[in-house]
Structures are given as C-alpha cells and as structure tokens.
Design an enzyme around this catalytic site. Sequence first.
Site, PDB file in Angstrom:
ATOM      1  N   HIS A 204       0.761  -1.050  -0.050  1.00 13.47           N
ATOM      2  CA  HIS A 204       0.026  -0.103   0.102  1.00 13.47           C
ATOM      3  C   HIS A 204       0.960   1.410   0.081  1.00 13.47           C
ATOM      4  O   HIS A 204       0.739   2.195  -0.779  1.00 13.47           O
ATOM      5  CB  HIS A 204      -0.960   0.010   1.300  1.00 13.47           C
ATOM      6  CG  HIS A 204      -2.125  -0.653   1.320  1.00 13.47           C
ATOM      7  ND1 HIS A 204      -3.100  -0.358   0.117  1.00 13.47           N
ATOM      8  CD2 HIS A 204      -2.648  -1.552   1.930  1.00 13.47           C
ATOM      9  CE1 HIS A 204      -4.068  -1.084   0.476  1.00 13.47           C
ATOM     10  NE2 HIS A 204      -3.914  -1.691   1.613  1.00 13.47           N
TER      11      HIS A 204
ATOM     12  N   ARG B  64      -3.341  -5.794 -18.109  1.00 12.63           N
ATOM     13  CA  ARG B  64      -2.919  -7.126 -18.054  1.00 12.63           C
ATOM     14  C   ARG B  64      -3.721  -7.936 -17.254  1.00 12.63           C
ATOM     15  O   ARG B  64      -4.204  -7.555 -16.178  1.00 12.63           O
ATOM     16  CB  ARG B  64      -1.779  -6.919 -17.373  1.00 12.63           C
ATOM     17  CG  ARG B  64      -1.154  -8.593 -16.814  1.00 12.63           C
ATOM     18  CD  ARG B  64       0.199  -8.935 -16.548  1.00 12.63           C
ATOM     19  NE  ARG B  64       0.494  -8.483 -15.193  1.00 12.63           N
ATOM     20  CZ  ARG B  64       1.357  -8.297 -14.484  1.00 12.63           C
ATOM     21  NH1 ARG B  64       2.826  -8.704 -15.269  1.00 12.63           N
ATOM     22  NH2 ARG B  64       1.372  -8.054 -13.282  1.00 12.63           N
TER      23      ARG B  64
ATOM     24  N   GLU C 244       7.522 -14.293 -20.646  1.00 11.74           N
ATOM     25  CA  GLU C 244       8.305 -14.409 -19.299  1.00 11.74           C
ATOM     26  C   GLU C 244       8.768 -15.814 -18.987  1.00 11.74           C
ATOM     27  O   GLU C 244       9.177 -16.057 -17.589  1.00 11.74           O
ATOM     28  CB  GLU C 244       7.715 -13.611 -18.521  1.00 11.74           C
ATOM     29  CG  GLU C 244       6.106 -13.621 -18.210  1.00 11.74           C
ATOM     30  CD  GLU C 244       5.519 -12.671 -17.267  1.00 11.74           C
ATOM     31  OE1 GLU C 244       6.094 -11.809 -16.603  1.00 11.74           O
ATOM     32  OE2 GLU C 244       4.241 -12.704 -17.227  1.00 11.74           O
TER      33      GLU C 244
ATOM     34  N   ASP D 263      10.326 -11.733 -14.414  1.00  9.37           N
ATOM     35  CA  ASP D 263      10.139 -13.109 -14.543  1.00  9.37           C
ATOM     36  C   ASP D 263      10.845 -14.020 -15.397  1.00  9.37           C
ATOM     37  O   ASP D 263      11.503 -14.829 -15.184  1.00  9.37           O
ATOM     38  CB  ASP D 263       8.578 -13.443 -14.664  1.00  9.37           C
ATOM     39  CG  ASP D 263       7.920 -13.323 -13.590  1.00  9.37           C
ATOM     40  OD1 ASP D 263       8.290 -13.737 -12.378  1.00  9.37           O
ATOM     41  OD2 ASP D 263       6.678 -12.616 -13.867  1.00  9.37           O
TER      42      ASP D 263
ATOM     43  N   ARG E 276      13.335 -14.934  -7.650  1.00  8.32           N
ATOM     44  CA  ARG E 276      13.583 -13.265  -7.881  1.00  8.32           C
ATOM     45  C   ARG E 276      13.776 -12.835  -6.306  1.00  8.32           C
ATOM     46  O   ARG E 276      14.068 -11.515  -6.275  1.00  8.32           O
ATOM     47  CB  ARG E 276      12.844 -12.841  -8.920  1.00  8.32           C
ATOM     48  CG  ARG E 276      11.500 -12.591  -8.385  1.00  8.32           C
ATOM     49  CD  ARG E 276      10.370 -12.026  -9.690  1.00  8.32           C
ATOM     50  NE  ARG E 276       9.700 -10.945  -9.529  1.00  8.32           N
ATOM     51  CZ  ARG E 276       8.685 -10.341 -10.075  1.00  8.32           C
ATOM     52  NH1 ARG E 276       8.434 -11.285 -11.447  1.00  8.32           N
ATOM     53  NH2 ARG E 276       7.800  -9.498 -10.034  1.00  8.32           N
TER      54      ARG E 276
ATOM     55  N   CYS F 108       8.561  -4.486 -20.420  1.00  9.74           N
ATOM     56  CA  CYS F 108       7.763  -4.250 -19.613  1.00  9.74           C
ATOM     57  C   CYS F 108       8.436  -4.560 -18.159  1.00  9.74           C
ATOM     58  O   CYS F 108       7.908  -4.061 -16.901  1.00  9.74           O
ATOM     59  CB  CYS F 108       6.557  -4.259 -19.398  1.00  9.74           C
ATOM     60  SG  CYS F 108       5.939  -6.000 -19.412  1.00  9.74           S
TER      61      CYS F 108
END
Length: 580
Positions: A190, A333, A432, A456, A466, A503
């Site tokens: 948040h 997406r 990805e 990814d 990751r 992206c």
Amino acid sequence: MLIKGVPASPGIVVGKAFVLKPETLTIPKYKIPQKEIADEIKRYMDALSLTRGELIGIQKKVEKELGESYPDIFSAHLLILDDPALREKTINIIEKENINAENAVAQVLEKIGMTFSKIEDKYLRERAQDFKDVGRRILKNLLGKQEETLANLADKVIIVAHDLAPSETAQMDKKNVLGFATDVGGRTSHTAIMARSLTIPAVVGLGDITQRIESGERIVIDGHEGVAVINPPKTTLERYLNKKKQLAVLEKKLNKLRKAPAQTTDGHIISLMANIELPKEVELLDRYGAEGVGLYRTEFFFLNRSDIPSEEEQFQAYKYAAERAYPLPIVIRTLDLGGDKFASVLETPKEINPFLGWRAIRFCLARPDIFKTQLRAILRASVYGKVSVMYPLISTLQELRQANKFLEEVKVELKKEKREFSQKIKIGAMIETPSAAITADLIAQEVDFFSIGTNDLIQYAMAVDRINEKIAYLYQPASPAVLRFIKHIVDSGHRKGIKTAVCGEIAGDINLTLILLGLGVDELSMGPVAIPEVKQIIRSVSIEEARKITEKAMSFDSTEKVVNYLKSVKEPLKLLYKSN
Ligand code: PEP
Ligand code: MG
C-alpha cells in the site's frame, strides 16, 4: 546510520522524522451500578456512532484522493461495526457482569482474537486484524482519546512508520509530508503504491527503522537507491544534498523533452510507456511524457481486500483509466496472482514452489468465473479508449488459445446482451517463460504484440528465485543468456510482423537502454518517473551506434564483461548530462 531497504518511490529528501508508534491502550475496569447500566450501554452505542462517522469520513477521503477503484477496506470495517458478534456480546457482558464498556469490548475482542488464532486459514486470520482495528477505534472513542493522526502535522516531516494503512495516509496532511520510510513492505505494498501515486519519495522494507529513530531526529531518504540515513554526518548530508541538487537540475533539463519523441540522432523511434498499478496513476502520463500505459497490473485490485471485485467495479476502474489516458493507449494485463502476490480471499493452497506454481494465466484458466468477469470488464471498457488486453506468464501456445477462447466466449455473451465493446481489441502475450521465449515464433502468429516480462524471464532463464537474497548474485539482467533470450523473442516477433515491448524493471534502467535499443525492442514500459532519463539516453545516440555496441556486448562470455563494457563505451550518466 545507513539502512538499506526497497526503493518504493523516487526522489531524495532530508528532514525531521515523525515516528508513528502504535500507542498501547490501558483499559480500565470498574463496576457499574445496576441503575446506570442503561447509561453505560448508551455510552457504548455513542462510541459506535462516533466510530461509524470516523470510518465513513476516511472512506470518503480515500475515495476522493485515490479514486473509487482503490480497495474499499472501510466497507468491511463498517460491517464489523454492526456485527452482532461485537455489538450484542459487548452489551451482554455490560449487563451480566455490571462492568464498564471498555472492559466489555476488550473481553469480546480477546475472545474473537483467540478464536481466530486457532484458524489456519489466512483469509480469516486477516479478518481478525480488521476486528482488532475496529475494536481499537471503539476503545479510543470510549476512552475519549484522539486517534494519533497525520492530519495536523505542524512541520514538514518524513513519516517513519511500521507500515502505513490507507486510513492513515488518507488523513495525512500532504503538504507537510516530505517522504515515507517504513519497516515493512515491498514495491507493491500500500505505502509504496500510494507514495508513487502521490509522487512522494519513499523507501519501504527498512527492517526496524521505527526502533532506531525518534521523532525530531534528522533523516535522509533516497528513493532511487532505497536507503535511509539516520542522523547523517555533515559529509554524507552534503553528498545527498548535492545529489538532490543535480537531480533537480537534470529534471528541469529533461522536462523540456517531455513532448519530444524517444528518437535516436538518426531518426529511429521507440515508444516509452508507463507501468501503473492504480487507475489514478494515469494522471502521471502527461507529467513524465509517457506515450501510454504499457502495463496496467490489475492484481492490485484483488489484494488487501476481503471480497472479489465485481465486474462493475472493475469496469469502472478500467473505464476511468482508458478515458483518462485517451487518446493514448493502455494495455490492461489480466490477473497475475500467485508467485509472491496472493489475494487472501481466494484461499489458494500453499505450494512448495509458488513461482513455478498455480499463478497468473494458469490460475485464470482454471477459474473461468474470475477470468471471464475480468475479460467482460476489460471489453466493456474498451469502447472508452484505446485498450489492449495482455495475458501474463504464457507458457504454451495452447494456453494462449484457451485464453483467447474465453475472450471469444465473452464477446459472444456481450453481443447477446447488446453491450458495446471494441471488436478489434488487440491481444498481447507476455513472454516471461523460457518455453514461450523459445517458441515465440509460434505464439507470434496468434497475438498482436509481445511484451517481455523480464522480471520473471530472468528468474526462469537463470533458475533463480527473484526474491531469494542468497542467490541474488545470479539475478543477472545483462547475462549472455538473458540477452540471447530477448534477441530471440524480438527477432521472432519481427519475422511475424509484430512488435515487442519490454515491461520488466530493466526497461527503466539507463545502464541497459542502449542494449535494448540495439536488440530492436520497439517499446519500453517502466515506472513513469524513469521515462525522462531513458528518453535522454535514446536521444543522444544513433541506432547504428546502439546496434554496434549491442553486437559487441553480445560477443562477451560473462555478465561482468557485458556490464563493464556497457558502462565504459557510452557512460549513461554522461549521456544524461550531455546537451543536445
Ligand atoms: C515481469 O515479470 O517483468 C513483469 C512486468 O511482471 P511482474 O513484475 O508483475 O511479474
Ligand atoms: Mg511477470
């Protein structure tokens, strides 16, 4: 003292800390004479009304400042306020035990807490936190205590907190907030998302910073590097102030290029787009000269809430983003849950390898109820702007076909219902996974564009989690392996006549701009603030130079050699300050 955290929102600030520490409430216990019981119950009911007023006030403020599409956690809090489990049980205790309301509320909360703590289910455990939050508000109102708030900050300060709830940031007196530093959180928490929307520098995930600093102490926040420095010595302070000054000069210079295209000196143009997580962030497009939204991560909608967003709610959010961005395009997406992003309401089972598990399109294909609802909302929004739809984590051509089949079904349904949508909505696949990369030629025949999710792709190409620090050294965006993957995807797309975007985070990394350009990437989509710098790099070279540099870089046998070469051949920082 320098503490490393996660860069959440860029910018450098120096200021006094305002440390938000949760206050412990002391609950008094005393007997109430029988004849005063009715008054005590009334006092309790008044505290409930006061709490209701507070919650509605914050709910309205959040809606006004962050848009209707921000997860509405306050409706859930209002429901709890009216929950018989809380209200009636409290009144019962006051009546049966002849005790004060504060004590009765505390008893009920403790019982609810104990019941919830025995439950394994994550969703229900989070509901317990909601009960606690509401209970705390009621108790404060009963005790006549002011909620510690950020509403009346006397000075300009940097807020240091364990985490910041939307209710806290909503009340915040923004003109006096210089930055945020929090103990917990990642880039999609948040606080991070709100800081970016409000364009306030922020560093999150700083461990125990709230324990290491007191209100009034000086602190530096570097939202680019993700560090906080408490009580910096003079030389450190000067260094940061210098960096801040340089950045301000650079920003002014780059701002002049806001309307200019990302064009090389010999006329090759690529598109620079923005990644967003909230519809309201569309407002940042103009400010940073983005040419549209290249990635709208919709899963944020599904996180931090206790229900699944309805078609209508999603439609309103997508429509808002499409309309506000128009005439610029936006790529929505579809849901990418799983991996490290879980919606508690969906109760997905724990997995040993969540990044290799039931995530993204795999989850959506197994849950057509959720997937088709989202597709309906996206299609309905498509008439309000230039909307494309993009599927995350495609592994096989068959998955893409299945997703497209659902899209076609939804189109038929909407047609029957005489609802409008854009027939020609463009479809993109995120590349990805290594399997999608290596079969990009097959996938390219059935989509309109590719977008490489390098965050990814790097982890799957290198087989490196990751988010695992121990093996972070293997997370190498410029490794020969990753570069070959990107080249293969771009070339496969071009051979079939479709464009390829990048992206992932590397799209905004100025150290890699030249090589992405040289590899033939058609579009870069990044956090909007990174756009001016990337544009400047592109505008300071020719495509011929970029291709030559890329060719040479691709000939090296190690990541280290690639990185060193890229740094030395055309130093990105020098290009940034170059006048053109
Ligand atoms: C990526 O994987 O590069 C990407 C853009 O998607 P996310 O970071 O949301 O997984
Ligand atoms: Mg991804």
